[in-house]
Design a protein around this motif. Structure first.
Motif, PDB file in Angstrom:
ATOM      1  N   TRP A 138       0.904  -1.162  -0.040  1.00  0.00           N
ATOM      2  CA  TRP A 138       0.004   0.195   0.134  1.00  0.00           C
ATOM      3  C   TRP A 138       1.274   1.305   0.005  1.00  0.00           C
ATOM      4  O   TRP A 138       0.643   2.445  -0.588  1.00  0.00           O
ATOM      5  CB  TRP A 138      -0.300   0.138   0.820  1.00  0.00           C
ATOM      6  N   VAL A 143      -1.901   5.536  -6.001  1.00  0.00           N
ATOM      7  CA  VAL A 143      -2.749   6.045  -5.051  1.00  0.00           C
ATOM      8  C   VAL A 143      -3.232   6.473  -3.976  1.00  0.00           C
ATOM      9  O   VAL A 143      -3.645   7.057  -3.610  1.00  0.00           O
ATOM     10  CB  VAL A 143      -4.155   5.017  -5.730  1.00  0.00           C
TER      11      VAL A 143
ATOM     12  N   TRP B  29       0.805   4.714   9.259  1.00  0.00           N
ATOM     13  CA  TRP B  29       0.328   4.524   7.717  1.00  0.00           C
ATOM     14  C   TRP B  29      -1.685   4.433   8.060  1.00  0.00           C
ATOM     15  O   TRP B  29      -2.231   4.904   7.506  1.00  0.00           O
ATOM     16  CB  TRP B  29       0.938   4.514   6.909  1.00  0.00           C
ATOM     17  N   LEU B  30      -1.035   2.842   8.638  1.00  0.00           N
ATOM     18  CA  LEU B  30      -2.545   1.761   8.739  1.00  0.00           C
ATOM     19  C   LEU B  30      -3.657   3.131   9.242  1.00  0.00           C
ATOM     20  O   LEU B  30      -4.418   2.628   9.755  1.00  0.00           O
ATOM     21  CB  LEU B  30      -1.734   0.842   9.373  1.00  0.00           C
ATOM     22  N   VAL B  33      -4.627   5.256   7.266  1.00  0.00           N
ATOM     23  CA  VAL B  33      -5.998   5.270   6.800  1.00  0.00           C
ATOM     24  C   VAL B  33      -6.517   4.769   7.353  1.00  0.00           C
ATOM     25  O   VAL B  33      -8.317   5.668   6.815  1.00  0.00           O
ATOM     26  CB  VAL B  33      -4.982   4.220   5.524  1.00  0.00           C
ATOM     27  N   TYR B  42      -8.840   8.899  -1.354  1.00  0.00           N
ATOM     28  CA  TYR B  42      -8.215   9.683  -2.557  1.00  0.00           C
ATOM     29  C   TYR B  42      -7.416  10.270  -2.608  1.00  0.00           C
ATOM     30  O   TYR B  42      -6.231  11.112  -3.516  1.00  0.00           O
ATOM     31  CB  TYR B  42      -8.993   8.286  -3.665  1.00  0.00           C
ATOM     32  N   GLY B  45      -4.365  11.734  -0.388  1.00  0.00           N
ATOM     33  CA  GLY B  45      -4.106  10.050  -0.587  1.00  0.00           C
ATOM     34  C   GLY B  45      -2.568  10.368   0.297  1.00  0.00           C
ATOM     35  O   GLY B  45      -2.190  10.107   0.802  1.00  0.00           O
ATOM     36  N   VAL B  46      -2.076  11.899   0.010  1.00  0.00           N
ATOM     37  CA  VAL B  46      -0.077  11.742   0.437  1.00  0.00           C
ATOM     38  C   VAL B  46      -0.653  13.371   1.783  1.00  0.00           C
ATOM     39  O   VAL B  46       0.832  13.025   2.668  1.00  0.00           O
ATOM     40  CB  VAL B  46       0.585  12.399  -0.500  1.00  0.00           C
ATOM     41  N   MET B  48      -0.781  13.757   5.692  1.00  0.00           N
ATOM     42  CA  MET B  48       0.359  12.959   6.759  1.00  0.00           C
ATOM     43  C   MET B  48      -1.203  12.424   7.719  1.00  0.00           C
ATOM     44  O   MET B  48      -0.796  11.466   8.630  1.00  0.00           O
ATOM     45  CB  MET B  48       1.285  13.976   7.081  1.00  0.00           C
ATOM     46  N   PHE B 241     -10.300  -0.033   1.349  1.00  0.00           N
ATOM     47  CA  PHE B 241      -9.156  -0.221   1.957  1.00  0.00           C
ATOM     48  C   PHE B 241      -9.516   0.624   3.818  1.00  0.00           C
ATOM     49  O   PHE B 241      -8.432  -0.415   4.546  1.00  0.00           O
ATOM     50  CB  PHE B 241      -7.649   0.830   0.898  1.00  0.00           C
ATOM     51  N   MET B 244     -10.959  -2.958   5.858  1.00  0.00           N
ATOM     52  CA  MET B 244      -8.875  -3.331   5.519  1.00  0.00           C
ATOM     53  C   MET B 244      -8.637  -3.062   6.677  1.00  0.00           C
ATOM     54  O   MET B 244      -8.268  -3.978   7.695  1.00  0.00           O
ATOM     55  CB  MET B 244      -8.902  -3.505   3.902  1.00  0.00           C
ATOM     56  N   MET B 245      -8.024  -1.715   6.440  1.00  0.00           N
ATOM     57  CA  MET B 245      -7.065  -1.368   7.914  1.00  0.00           C
ATOM     58  C   MET B 245      -7.192  -1.290   8.965  1.00  0.00           C
ATOM     59  O   MET B 245      -6.688  -1.529   9.925  1.00  0.00           O
ATOM     60  CB  MET B 245      -5.860   0.221   6.543  1.00  0.00           C
TER      61      MET B 245
END
Lengths: 307, 277
Positions: A138, A143, B29-30, B33, B42, B45-46, B48, B241, B244-245
């Motif tokens: 991931w 994405v 990160w887990l 999200v 989305y 997405g990046v 913090m 996601f 899931m996370m």
């Protein structure tokens, strides 16, 4: 027992038998379990390599001799997997060991907050391996993950793309996850060995005028050597058989560029349900690993005899 | 001279910091999200940290899925495996550390061999052996299999801890009339507590992570462990996601708790004072 004063000529028969059987009693429960759950199935599994075994086909089970091995000799995917295994194992063990040793040496020095730091840096080991795989897959995903964008910003990539789908770079994905996951293993083991070194030795060496580098080479390293030998041996074998991360992250792709022998066996067994062929591949891998371990054991024996 | 040692200290702390960041970032990160709302997943997405936090993913996973069952199953299997393995490995590790006997070489060889062969090879034979015993689709079956897989390494681990304890200690006790087993239990084992803790931790986390045999041996939801459940979940809701996370974060909790509890025992040099003092 050696140190008991022996006034009689010899201890009674029963006692000698009891003494002789003592180590066997200690190791029996572990041995019984290993033989029943690993050794017996191993032998059965080896026999599968010479039989046509398909799990869901009740009519399979016949003896096919060396057919699987003949097919294996022609199997280009297998040779590719063999090369990938060397690369995967070599890079993973080298990086895990190097960074693990550095971490152990860093943590061997007392400093404020060491307990907390130790807990934090050892944490990745507690992460289930398949979750580590998902997590890193991931991070590499442009994405949702940050890594491709950082690589792009650093000029390492023309555009943020997923290295896991790039045949030339894909292997670095599972290796990165594996290094992250495996550093604590080496660090814990080496740190335990480091702390078992008697501190007096360092004091004495200091008094005799040995510098830090000299102390490392003449005290630390010789004391660590047996631990290093056994952990590297076990870890190398372990990692070469360790398919979880690859299966979770790339499933062997793209174009089989991350397929290692272990994940190839997995694919044969679970996708094609061909346990016979899978066992044949496993047998070849087993032979290679056996040769490797023999070499290491011989090397260690030679070193011990010299020392 | 003083500025040089200051520089060294600075470099030491900096290196430590780098390790901490590297170790924690993926987990951070887990977590990030898992608390990000779907509509921001989305578009941010990046970033913090998301501009808006939500616990809807956790809510869904805990209230509307079978994850609590998976969680309980994994806890039972990992805990039982850890205890069984540690008891067996203490005994066998002690035998290897303290006795020289005829079969020792062969026992070590056997245990090394079990560390080497690809476990995938055992999937079919073990399945076929456990099936008539009614041990497939059962947590007991998993405990037996996982215990066998973990005993060899745990034995070597315990042996190395026993090797670090001077023989004088139990020899002294035996001169005073204790049998070797009493000396082992009352003098050596308490000194090996860090080793026992390390072994428990290693085995627990290993059993908690195992996927392959759990997938093979367990078919229903009732006996599924967390990895099996999560993988089923991933294939069912492949793009969710967030959920899931969130499930992943939950899978982390017991392993991390256990690890944090025992980690300070992992590398404690208890023997240092035992003979000297």
């Amino acid at each position: 027992m050696m140190h008991q004063p022996m006034k009689h000529n010899r201890p009674p028969m029963m006692k000698r038998i009891a003494d002789a059987s003592e180590p066997y009693l200690y190791s029996a429960p572990a041995l019984i379990l290993i033989v029943a759950v690993m050794l017996v199935p191993l032998v059965v599994g080896i026999s599968y390599a010479f039989r046509d075994i398909q799990l869901l086909n009740p009519f399979s089970g016949g003896f096919v001799g060396l057919d699987h091995f003949r097919a294996l000799g022609q199997d280009q995917a297998f040779y590719g997997a063999l090369r990938n295994t060397l690369w995967w194992t070599g890079a993973s063990v080298f990086l895990q060991f190097t960074f693990g040793l550095i971490l152990a040496l860093l943590l061997d020095k007392p400093f404020y907050g060491r307990g907390l730091v130790q807990a934090l840096v050892f944490l990745p080991w507690a992460v289930p391996s398949f979750l580590a795989g998902l997590n890193w897959a991931w991070l590499f995903n442009p994405v949702i993950g940050p890594l491709p964008h950082w690589f792009y910003a650093l000029g390492l990539m023309d555009e943020p793309h997923n290295i896991l789908s790039d045949p030339h770079l894909a292997m670095w994905g599972p290796i990165a996850a594996n290094v992250w996951w495996g550093i604590p293993f080496f660090a814990i083991t080496l740190l335990a060995a480091l702390q078992a070194i008697p501190r007096d030795l360092y004091e004495a060496a200091s008094i005799d005028g040995a510098g830090p580098v000299q102390r490392f080479w003449s005290i630390t390293l010789p004391f660590l050597a047996p631990t290093i030998a056994i952990t590297v041996l076990l870890r190398t074998v372990w990692i070469s058989n360790f398919a979880d991360l690859i299966v979770v992250m790339t499933n062997g792709g793209p174009a089989d560029r991350t397929q290692i022998v272990a994940s190839y066996i997995f694919t044969q067994a679970f996708k094609r349900l061909d346990f016979g062929y899978a066992s044949a591949i496993a047998l070849v891998l087993l032979a290679l690993l056996l040769v490797y371990s023999m070499l290491i054991v011989l090397l260690r024996q030679t070193m011990l005899n010299k020392g | 001279m003083k500025s040089r040692s200051l520089l060294l200290t600075g470099a030491h702390r900096l290196a430590i910091l780098a390790y901490v960041v590297f170790a924690l970032f993926p987990l951070f990160w887990l977590l990030k999200v898992s608390v990000t709302p779907n509509d921001l997943l989305y578009s941010e997405g990046v970033r913090m940290w998301p501009s808006r936090m939500t616990f809807e993913h956790f809510n869904f996973v805990i209230a509307h899925s079978a994850f609590p069952t998976f969680f309980k199953n994994s806890l039972i299997v990992s805990g039982a495996t850890a205890v069984v393995v540690t008891v067996l490995a203490s005994l066998s590790g002690y035998a290897l550390s303290r006795f020289s006997f005829r079969a020792k070489y062969w026992i070590v060889a056997l245990m090394l061999i079990t560390q080497m062969f690809p476990l995938v090879m055992l999937v079919a034979p073990i399945f076929k052996m456990l099936s008539p015993l009614g041990l497939t689709n059962s947590l007991t079956g998993l405990v037996i299999v996982y215990s066998a897989f973990n005993v060899p390494f745990a034995t070597f681990l315990m042996q190395s801890f026993f090797d670090g304890i001077p023989k004088d200690l139990e020899e002294a006790a035996m001169i005073d009339g204790a049998t070797q087993f009493i000396a082992f239990r009352q003098i050596i084992l308490p000194l090996t507590l860090p080793g026992i803790a390390a072994t428990l931790g290693f085995v627990f986390t290993a059993a908690w992570s195992e996927l392959l045999f759990a997938l093979m041996l367990i078919s229903g939801n009732d006996a599924a462990t967390f990895p099996v459940g999560l993988l089923t979940f991933v294939s069912k809701f492949s793009v969710d996601f967030g959920q899931m996370m969130a499930a992943g974060v939950l899978a982390l909790i017991p392993a991390c708790l256990f690890f944090l509890l025992i980690q300070r025992y992992l590398v404690q040099g208890l023997t240092a004072g035992a003979v000297k003092g």
